[in-house]
Design an enzyme around this catalytic site. Structure first.
Site, PDB file in Angstrom:
ATOM      1  N   GLY A  42       0.832  -1.198   0.000  1.00 52.17           N
ATOM      2  CA  GLY A  42       0.000   0.000   0.000  1.00 52.17           C
ATOM      3  C   GLY A  42       0.867   1.248   0.000  1.00 52.17           C
ATOM      4  O   GLY A  42       0.677   2.168  -0.811  1.00 52.17           O
ATOM      5  N   LEU A 223       3.213  -8.501 -16.846  1.00 56.17           N
ATOM      6  CA  LEU A 223       3.942  -9.702 -17.275  1.00 56.17           C
ATOM      7  C   LEU A 223       5.442  -9.531 -17.070  1.00 56.17           C
ATOM      8  O   LEU A 223       6.235 -10.070 -17.858  1.00 56.17           O
ATOM      9  CB  LEU A 223       3.629  -9.980 -18.754  1.00 56.17           C
ATOM     10  CG  LEU A 223       2.130 -10.129 -19.089  1.00 56.17           C
ATOM     11  CD1 LEU A 223       1.908 -10.105 -20.593  1.00 56.17           C
ATOM     12  CD2 LEU A 223       1.564 -11.404 -18.480  1.00 56.17           C
ATOM     13  N   ASP A 254       4.379  -2.467  -7.838  1.00 55.08           N
ATOM     14  CA  ASP A 254       3.884  -1.323  -7.065  1.00 55.08           C
ATOM     15  C   ASP A 254       4.049  -0.034  -7.872  1.00 55.08           C
ATOM     16  O   ASP A 254       3.155   0.820  -7.895  1.00 55.08           O
ATOM     17  CB  ASP A 254       4.640  -1.203  -5.726  1.00 55.08           C
ATOM     18  CG  ASP A 254       4.349  -2.373  -4.802  1.00 55.08           C
ATOM     19  OD1 ASP A 254       3.280  -3.004  -4.955  1.00 55.08           O
ATOM     20  OD2 ASP A 254       5.189  -2.654  -3.923  1.00 55.08           O
ATOM     21  N   SER A 284      11.414   2.175 -12.434  1.00 51.36           N
ATOM     22  CA  SER A 284      11.666   1.729 -11.053  1.00 51.36           C
ATOM     23  C   SER A 284      12.678   0.591 -10.992  1.00 51.36           C
ATOM     24  O   SER A 284      13.381   0.450  -9.996  1.00 51.36           O
ATOM     25  CB  SER A 284      10.352   1.304 -10.369  1.00 51.36           C
ATOM     26  OG  SER A 284       9.966   0.015 -10.788  1.00 51.36           O
TER      27      SER A 284
HETATM   28  P1  ADP Z   1       5.497  -7.635  -9.781  1.00 51.48           P
HETATM   29  O1  ADP Z   1       6.526  -6.757  -9.162  1.00 51.48           O
HETATM   30  O2  ADP Z   1       4.146  -7.527  -9.132  1.00 51.48           O
HETATM   31  O3  ADP Z   1       5.909  -9.058  -9.997  1.00 51.48           O
HETATM   32  P2  ADP Z   1       5.911  -7.335 -12.618  1.00 51.48           P
HETATM   33  O4  ADP Z   1       7.196  -8.068 -12.460  1.00 51.48           O
HETATM   34  O5  ADP Z   1       4.875  -7.927 -13.500  1.00 51.48           O
HETATM   35  O6  ADP Z   1       5.231  -7.018 -11.221  1.00 51.48           O
HETATM   36  O7  ADP Z   1       6.281  -5.883 -13.144  1.00 51.48           O
HETATM   37  C1  ADP Z   1       5.348  -4.846 -13.240  1.00 51.48           C
HETATM   38  C2  ADP Z   1       5.636  -3.986 -14.433  1.00 51.48           C
HETATM   39  O8  ADP Z   1       6.913  -3.337 -14.283  1.00 51.48           O
HETATM   40  C3  ADP Z   1       5.756  -4.751 -15.758  1.00 51.48           C
HETATM   41  O9  ADP Z   1       4.483  -5.011 -16.326  1.00 51.48           O
HETATM   42  C4  ADP Z   1       6.567  -3.754 -16.581  1.00 51.48           C
HETATM   43  O10 ADP Z   1       5.758  -2.677 -16.981  1.00 51.48           O
HETATM   44  C5  ADP Z   1       7.569  -3.253 -15.538  1.00 51.48           C
HETATM   45  N1  ADP Z   1       8.774  -4.104 -15.505  1.00 51.48           N
HETATM   46  C6  ADP Z   1       9.046  -5.138 -14.681  1.00 51.48           C
HETATM   47  N2  ADP Z   1      10.253  -5.697 -14.959  1.00 51.48           N
HETATM   48  C7  ADP Z   1      10.753  -4.994 -15.989  1.00 51.48           C
HETATM   49  C8  ADP Z   1      11.979  -5.050 -16.761  1.00 51.48           C
HETATM   50  N3  ADP Z   1      12.919  -5.962 -16.504  1.00 51.48           N
HETATM   51  N4  ADP Z   1      12.150  -4.131 -17.744  1.00 51.48           N
HETATM   52  C9  ADP Z   1      11.204  -3.204 -18.029  1.00 51.48           C
HETATM   53  N5  ADP Z   1      10.047  -3.101 -17.356  1.00 51.48           N
HETATM   54  C10 ADP Z   1       9.826  -3.967 -16.349  1.00 51.48           C
END
Ligand code: ADP
Length: 310
Positions: A42, A223, A254, A284
């Site tokens: 959050g 994804l 997040d 991020s």
């Molecule tokens: P979580 O942290 O919940 O597992 P994800 O890994 O799906 O979430 O990442 C969330 C989003 O962050 C992705 O859909 C993408 O937009 C961005 N993201 C994550 N990893 C990468 C990466 N290696 N390069 C570029 N964008 C990324």
């Protein structure tokens, strides 16, 4: 007037120690470094939305202890409002005990959500007006689920757009899900909640159909390094990842959620807001940490323009 975002969710203090290997049960190893920091889904998502320029209020519950005070100091230093914060005189501020193995990059985490697992009906009622006056409510599943259901119901009945990031994945009652406007799982959470292993466009489509059948109106599935799947029930799109040098992907989801909701609050449609979230997530991962790694509006806007134009 700027549309208002309320994030109702968890705060935990991340207590991160790094060592050359994990201890085995009963063993003590000497760590190389230790760093405490603000965490919790959050809180991280609220920081992401705030830094992205969203008019953001965070409701979370802190213990009356040193970690609770550190959280307040952090929000004040960020310039975020603290009047939504709830206090618990009986339970401690939540904490995540994170061990990182420096050789492999793997981690082991134990989260105790503490005060955030003890959100009472009276707490929710005390923030009813804030929720009802919001335009967007962003929630996760890191607080006790009875309180979460109550918060979602208040928002839904007041006509607030409810965005649920169903993390960490847990079963959700049908009547609660039917009050959700947009659900934003990652591929693992989508698999837990729908039974569909999401690996590509076809499987993302199937998982999304399962959410739509349960009454959710729009579905986003993040994804990871493959980008974002997005559907409003009529049109669907797979938005490719933005190529960046990833140094730490913790908190990417997040960042995505905070950026996504902020873009919606600025009037972008679902697909453009997902692109904005994609930019926020990508930025991020280029820096270490969670809340401190959240990018600011000017850099997200610049990446959005470079990537998508307009
Ligand atoms: P979580 O942290 O919940 O597992 P994800 O890994 O799906 O979430 O990442 C969330 C989003 O962050 C992705 O859909 C993408 O937009 C961005 N993201 C994550 N990893 C990468 C990466 N290696 N390069 C570029 N964008 C990324």
């Amino acid at each position: 007037m700027a549309k208002r975002i309320v994030v109702f969710g968890s705060y935990v203090t991340d207590l991160t120690g790094r060592a050359s290997r994990f201890p085995v049960p009963g063993e003590t190893v000497l760590g190389a470094s230790f760093r405490p920091g603000p965490g919790g889904k959050g809180s991280n998502q609220a920081v992401a939305a705030f830094r992205a320029g969203g008019d953001t209020a965070l409701v979370t519950k802190l213990g009356c202890d040193d970690f609770g005070r550190i959280a307040r100091d952090f929000y004040e230093a960020e310039g975020m409002a603290t009047d939504g914060l709830l206090e618990d005189e009986q339970h401690e501020t939540g904490a995540a005990l994170i061990m990182v193995n420096e050789q492999t990059g793997q981690n082991m985490i134990m989260v105790v959500i503490g005060a955030c697992g003890c959100v009472t009906e009276a707490d929710v009622e005390a923030r009813r007006a804030l929720i009802e006056q919001a335009d967007y409510l962003l929630v996760q599943m890191e607080i006790n689920l009875d309180a979460l259901a109550r918060v979602i119901r208040i928002a839904h009945e007041a006509g607030v757009c409810v965005v649920l990031n169903p993390a960490p994945a847990q079963p959700i009652a049908d009547d609660v899900l039917a009050m959700v406007d947009i659900v934003t799982p990652n591929e693992t959470e989508a698999a837990v909640l729908t039974g569909v292993q999401v690996t590509d466009l076809a499987s993302a489509h199937s998982a999304a159909q399962a959410f739509l059948a349960r009454g959710v109106r729009r579905v986003i599935i993040t994804l990871g390094s493959q980008g974002v799947y997005c559907t409003d029930g009529e049109r669907e799109e797979l938005i490719g990842r933005i190529p960046v040098k990833a140094v730490d992907t913790t908190g990417a989801g997040d960042a995505f959620n905070g950026g996504f909701v902020t873009a919606l609050s600025r009037g972008m449609d679902l697909f453009d807001a997902a692109r904005y979230g994609n930019c926020t997530g990508a930025l991020s991962v280029t820096r270490p940490g969670t809340a401190p790694a959240m990018p600011r509006r000017d850099e997200i806007d610049a990446l959005y323009q470079r990537t998508y134009g307009g």
